[in-house]
Design a protein around this motif. Structure first.
Motif, mmCIF file in Angstrom:
data_model
loop_
_atom_site.group_PDB
_atom_site.id
_atom_site.type_symbol
_atom_site.label_atom_id
_atom_site.label_comp_id
_atom_site.label_asym_id
_atom_site.label_seq_id
_atom_site.Cartn_x
_atom_site.Cartn_y
_atom_site.Cartn_z
ATOM 1 N N SER A 1 -32.546 15.408 -13.151
ATOM 2 C CA SER A 1 -33.193 14.183 -13.624
ATOM 3 C C SER A 1 -32.438 12.966 -13.101
ATOM 4 C CB SER A 1 -33.241 14.160 -15.153
ATOM 5 O OG SER A 1 -31.929 14.180 -15.699
ATOM 6 N N PHE A 2 -33.128 11.838 -13.042
ATOM 7 C CA PHE A 2 -32.505 10.631 -12.502
ATOM 8 C C PHE A 2 -31.658 9.931 -13.563
ATOM 9 C CE2 PHE A 2 -35.918 11.229 -9.427
ATOM 10 C CZ PHE A 2 -35.241 10.999 -8.242
ATOM 11 N N ASN A 3 -30.516 9.416 -13.101
ATOM 12 C CA ASN A 3 -29.596 8.685 -13.962
ATOM 13 C C ASN A 3 -29.679 7.204 -13.603
ATOM 14 O OD1 ASN A 3 -27.496 7.585 -15.414
ATOM 15 N ND2 ASN A 3 -25.875 8.652 -14.304
ATOM 16 N N SER A 4 -30.434 6.453 -14.369
ATOM 17 C CA SER A 4 -30.666 5.045 -14.035
ATOM 18 C C SER A 4 -29.450 4.161 -14.295
ATOM 19 C CB SER A 4 -31.883 4.511 -14.802
ATOM 20 O OG SER A 4 -31.734 4.696 -16.189
ATOM 21 N N GLU A 5 -28.387 4.716 -14.850
ATOM 22 C CA GLU A 5 -27.137 3.951 -14.962
ATOM 23 C C GLU A 5 -26.387 3.944 -13.638
ATOM 24 O OE1 GLU A 5 -24.630 4.938 -18.218
ATOM 25 O OE2 GLU A 5 -26.265 5.106 -19.654
ATOM 26 N N ASP A 6 -26.693 4.911 -12.785
ATOM 27 C CA ASP A 6 -26.054 5.027 -11.478
ATOM 28 C C ASP A 6 -26.985 4.429 -10.432
ATOM 29 O OD1 ASP A 6 -24.775 5.699 -9.140
ATOM 30 O OD2 ASP A 6 -25.038 7.878 -9.365
ATOM 31 N N ILE A 7 -26.775 3.171 -10.106
ATOM 32 C CA ILE A 7 -27.619 2.445 -9.164
ATOM 33 C C ILE A 7 -26.896 2.378 -7.826
ATOM 34 C CG2 ILE A 7 -28.790 0.257 -8.710
ATOM 35 C CD1 ILE A 7 -28.611 -0.112 -11.872
ATOM 36 N N GLY A 8 -27.584 2.778 -6.748
ATOM 37 C CA GLY A 8 -26.870 3.011 -5.498
ATOM 38 C C GLY A 8 -27.278 2.211 -4.286
ATOM 39 N N PHE A 9 -27.832 1.036 -4.463
ATOM 40 C CA PHE A 9 -28.201 0.247 -3.285
ATOM 41 C C PHE A 9 -26.970 -0.248 -2.525
ATOM 42 C CE2 PHE A 9 -32.126 -0.195 -5.809
ATOM 43 C CZ PHE A 9 -33.033 0.225 -4.853
ATOM 44 N N ALA A 10 -25.847 -0.323 -3.200
ATOM 45 C CA ALA A 10 -24.622 -0.784 -2.548
ATOM 46 C C ALA A 10 -23.760 0.369 -2.053
ATOM 47 C CB ALA A 10 -23.810 -1.650 -3.521
ATOM 48 N N ALA A 11 -24.253 1.599 -2.206
ATOM 49 C CA ALA A 11 -23.449 2.778 -1.873
ATOM 50 C C ALA A 11 -23.353 2.994 -0.370
ATOM 51 C CB ALA A 11 -24.046 4.013 -2.545
ATOM 52 N N GLY A 12 -22.413 3.845 0.021
ATOM 53 C CA GLY A 12 -22.261 4.240 1.415
ATOM 54 C C GLY A 12 -22.031 3.059 2.340
ATOM 55 N N ASP A 13 -22.676 3.121 3.499
ATOM 56 C CA ASP A 13 -22.556 2.063 4.503
ATOM 57 C C ASP A 13 -23.813 1.198 4.544
ATOM 58 O OD1 ASP A 13 -19.996 2.902 5.437
ATOM 59 O OD2 ASP A 13 -20.971 4.511 6.567
ATOM 60 N N THR A 14 -24.415 1.001 3.367
ATOM 61 C CA THR A 14 -25.662 0.240 3.320
ATOM 62 C C THR A 14 -25.506 -1.154 3.910
ATOM 63 O OG1 THR A 14 -26.457 1.458 1.399
ATOM 64 C CG2 THR A 14 -27.445 -0.676 1.787
ATOM 65 N N ALA A 15 -24.340 -1.746 3.773
ATOM 66 C CA ALA A 15 -24.130 -3.082 4.345
ATOM 67 C C ALA A 15 -24.390 -3.073 5.854
ATOM 68 C CB ALA A 15 -22.711 -3.575 4.046
ATOM 69 N N ASN A 16 -24.039 -1.985 6.533
ATOM 70 C CA ASN A 16 -24.325 -1.876 7.967
ATOM 71 C C ASN A 16 -25.830 -1.868 8.218
ATOM 72 O OD1 ASN A 16 -21.606 -1.725 8.528
ATOM 73 N ND2 ASN A 16 -21.585 0.471 8.942
ATOM 74 N N GLY A 17 -26.556 -1.156 7.364
ATOM 75 C CA GLY A 17 -27.998 -1.094 7.522
ATOM 76 C C GLY A 17 -28.661 -2.437 7.300
ATOM 77 N N TYR B 1 -28.305 4.823 5.467
ATOM 78 C CA TYR B 1 -26.868 4.510 5.486
ATOM 79 C C TYR B 1 -26.154 4.928 4.200
ATOM 80 C CZ TYR B 1 -27.816 1.985 9.765
ATOM 81 O OH TYR B 1 -28.181 1.675 11.064
ATOM 82 N N GLY B 2 -26.774 5.784 3.422
ATOM 83 C CA GLY B 2 -26.095 6.321 2.238
ATOM 84 C C GLY B 2 -26.487 5.672 0.936
ATOM 85 N N GLY B 3 -27.346 4.656 0.964
ATOM 86 C CA GLY B 3 -27.802 4.038 -0.274
ATOM 87 C C GLY B 3 -28.852 4.901 -0.964
ATOM 88 N N TYR B 4 -29.088 4.628 -2.214
ATOM 89 C CA TYR B 4 -30.094 5.368 -2.984
ATOM 90 C C TYR B 4 -30.550 4.483 -4.140
ATOM 91 C CZ TYR B 4 -25.825 6.348 -5.689
ATOM 92 O OH TYR B 4 -24.643 6.227 -6.397
ATOM 93 N N VAL B 5 -31.578 4.911 -4.840
ATOM 94 C CA VAL B 5 -32.064 4.139 -5.980
ATOM 95 C C VAL B 5 -31.241 4.486 -7.216
ATOM 96 C CG1 VAL B 5 -34.045 3.589 -7.458
ATOM 97 C CG2 VAL B 5 -34.387 3.993 -5.017
ATOM 98 N N PHE B 6 -31.400 5.697 -7.697
ATOM 99 C CA PHE B 6 -30.627 6.166 -8.854
ATOM 100 C C PHE B 6 -29.965 7.493 -8.511
ATOM 101 C CE2 PHE B 6 -34.294 4.019 -11.180
ATOM 102 C CZ PHE B 6 -33.587 2.841 -11.389
ATOM 103 N N GLY B 7 -28.799 7.725 -9.103
ATOM 104 C CA GLY B 7 -28.154 9.016 -8.975
ATOM 105 C C GLY B 7 -28.888 10.056 -9.805
ATOM 106 N N GLN B 8 -28.419 11.296 -9.725
ATOM 107 C CA GLN B 8 -29.067 12.369 -10.454
ATOM 108 C C GLN B 8 -28.088 13.106 -11.355
ATOM 109 O OE1 GLN B 8 -31.155 14.165 -6.853
ATOM 110 N NE2 GLN B 8 -32.810 14.262 -8.362
ATOM 111 N N ASN B 9 -28.582 13.547 -12.492
ATOM 112 C CA ASN B 9 -27.803 14.357 -13.415
ATOM 113 C C ASN B 9 -27.799 15.811 -12.946
ATOM 114 O OD1 ASN B 9 -27.391 12.133 -15.293
ATOM 115 N ND2 ASN B 9 -29.551 12.383 -15.844
ATOM 116 N N GLU B 10 -27.013 16.629 -13.622
ATOM 117 C CA GLU B 10 -26.889 18.030 -13.225
ATOM 118 C C GLU B 10 -28.225 18.761 -13.278
ATOM 119 O OE1 GLU B 10 -23.851 19.997 -15.439
ATOM 120 O OE2 GLU B 10 -22.220 18.753 -14.640
ATOM 121 N N ASP B 11 -29.099 18.351 -14.184
ATOM 122 C CA ASP B 11 -30.391 19.023 -14.306
ATOM 123 C C ASP B 11 -31.439 18.492 -13.328
ATOM 124 O OD1 ASP B 11 -30.937 16.540 -15.357
ATOM 125 O OD2 ASP B 11 -31.651 17.257 -17.299
#
Length: 482
Positions: free
Chosen positions: A236-252, A224-234
């Motif tokens: 690598s993972f960006n642990s400041e960008d936490i995505g469990f609440a992203a997208g339509d995760t509430a529906n899931g 539903y569009g959620g994720y753990v961490f976002g990614q930088n341009e290279d």
């Protein structure tokens, strides 16, 4: 295999980590008769490998092959998830450890694991790059490999083929694909599970799975569009960008809550993680979710059912092999999260990982450790591991020889249906907040059936809880750590 010196880059060299011995576990023992010095390596394996006898097979085979070469390997006699970061510097850690990529690479990020050269391992060319990438870490602009892949993981459905409904071809194969609808989409699996639950007055269940386990329930987030961490341009993972609440995760998450309402209440806590093997075997549950490396546990419990019905051990083993089914999770979910609607318009994305061997940065015997890992990842031993434990091996030659699900898993990974766990230390902080939330949301289904006040009345309430979980994870990584 000839014991020889091998070249290996050690993270301690490039990242200024002080060298530490592993205390008594690393003491060199004097051999008898010829004054040979014997190196003793402590090996940490997972609990299933120990309980099913694979670790003994591995250690016995290695020790026989190396009895004249001055190396022996022993069980580290530690818990599966013993903390190398805490134990290693004080001499209590293992020399070699087998764990999932996210756990191993958390150690690598903090310089507790040795970096290795792929060229030192015979298995290197047999393992896909995607599996090697799971054990890569970048430090000071340099990329290092800190683990040797053994098997690839994703949640799978386990079920008894002989308990499929007799009319499934006419009733549960609407598209004529030759595969039951309930193995193809979650709405149909919900519908069939509900039918079993209601027709048995709550005595039998369809799917029962651990709702408090993020790994097993991640499909209700990532699809539903959620994720753990976002990614930088290279990349690598960006642990400041936490995505469990992203997208339509509430529906899931709402869909998971809906499904929990027709599961056994065991789904709320860790008891299901042990009972699922016997409950699928005896038919109490039509299916459950686990990983390929637990195949042997389902098989053994089903074999016991058949011996209890009077079959010989050999007959029961054969029948269990014939009737135990293991398939990927249904490939479609309803975008609105309503499993009653019957829609299936969103691709399922599950959480995946790669298990493998890492070598402690604190060992005094790095060359011997590399010899052991080379032996443990050989064609013969990976074949043996697959035979005993039912893993999906990353070695292509073994996978081709034994068949199974390895190719299917890598295909799903390449097609984006598997979200491979980030190999960064910050992953350690996601489990408690998310698993607490998942369990609490699932519990709402039972609060409602008992006439108690529910906590998550709608997706808005779930969204608020997801936002708070993201913040809690952020605080654990950054604010509280400082």
């Amino acid at each position: 295999m000839k014991y020889q010196k091998v070249t290996a880059t050690v993270l301690t060299t490039v990242m200024a980590l002080g060298t530490c011995a592993c205390g008594k576990s690393q003491e060199t023992q004097t051999g008898t008769g010829e004054g040979v010095e014997t190196i003793t390596l402590r090996i940490l394996e997972n609990d299933t490998a120990k309980s099913e006898g694979y670790l003994d097979e591995l250690l016995n085979a290695f020790n026989e092959a190396y009895k004249d070469k001055g190396i022996q390997a022993v069980d580290a006699n530690m818990e599966e998830y013993s903390n190398l970061a805490e134990n290693g510097p004080y001499g209590y850690g293992p020399d070699v450890l087998y764990q999932a990529n996210d756990k191993l690479m958390a150690y690598a990020e903090d310089k507790h694991l040795m970096a290795i050269g792929k060229e030192d391992f015979e298995c290197a060319d047999q393992i896909p790059q995607e599996a090697w990438d799971a054990f890569a870490v970048t430090v000071d602009g340099q990329k290092y490999t800190c683990g040797v892949p053994v098997n690839v993981q994703e949640p799978m459905l386990f079920y008894r083929k002989d308990l499929l409904p007799e009319d499934w071809e006419s009733t549960w194969d609407s598209d004529g694909s030759g595969t039951p609808d309930f193995f193809e989409n979650w709405s149909s699996l919900y519908s069939y599970s509900k039918e079993l639950y209601e027709s048995s007055n709550g005595e039998k269940f369809g799917l029962v799975a651990p709702c408090n386990d993020l790994y097993m329930m991640a499909e209700f987030i990532f699809s539903y569009g959620g994720y753990v961490f976002g990614q930088n341009e290279d990349g690598s993972f960006n642990s400041e960008d936490i995505g469990f609440a992203a997208g339509d995760t509430a529906n899931g998450i709402a869909a998971m809550r809906q499904f929990a309402g027709i599961m056994s209440e065991e789904c709320l806590d860790d008891s299901i993680k042990q009972s699922r093997y016997s409950k699928v075997a005896d038919g109490s549950y039509f299916c459950s979710i686990s990983t390929p490396d637990t195949y042997v546990l389902f098989h053994d419990r089903l074999q016991e059912v058949y011996t209890g019905e009077g079959l010989s051990e050999e007959e029961a083993d054969k029948k269990a092999t014939e009737n135990l089914g293991m398939v990927e999770l249904p490939g479609k979910m309803p975008s609105d999260g309503d499993l009653e609607s019957g829609t299936a318009d969103t691709d399922t994305i599950v959480m995946g990982g790669v298990n493998g061997y890492g070598i402690s940065a604190y060992t005094e015997h790095r060359d011997a450790c590399i010899e052991f890992v080379n032996f443990a990842t050989s064609y013969e031993m990976i074949t043996k591991r697959a035979q005993i434990l039912g893993i999906a091996p990353t070695r292509g030659d073994v996978a081709d020889e034994i068949g199974g699900v390895t190719g299917m898993i890598f295909e799903s990974l390449n097609e984006g249906h598997i979200y491979l766990m980030p190999s960064v230390k910050a992953v350690d902080q996601i489990w408690d907040p998310m698993q607490t939330l998942l369990s609490d949301v699932a519990k709402d289904a039972f609060r409602q059936s008992k006439g108690e006040t529910v906590k998550y009345e709608d997706t808005s309430a779930i969204q608020d809880a997801l936002d708070k979980a993201d913040q809690s994870i952020y605080d654990a990584i950054y604010t509280l750590a400082n």
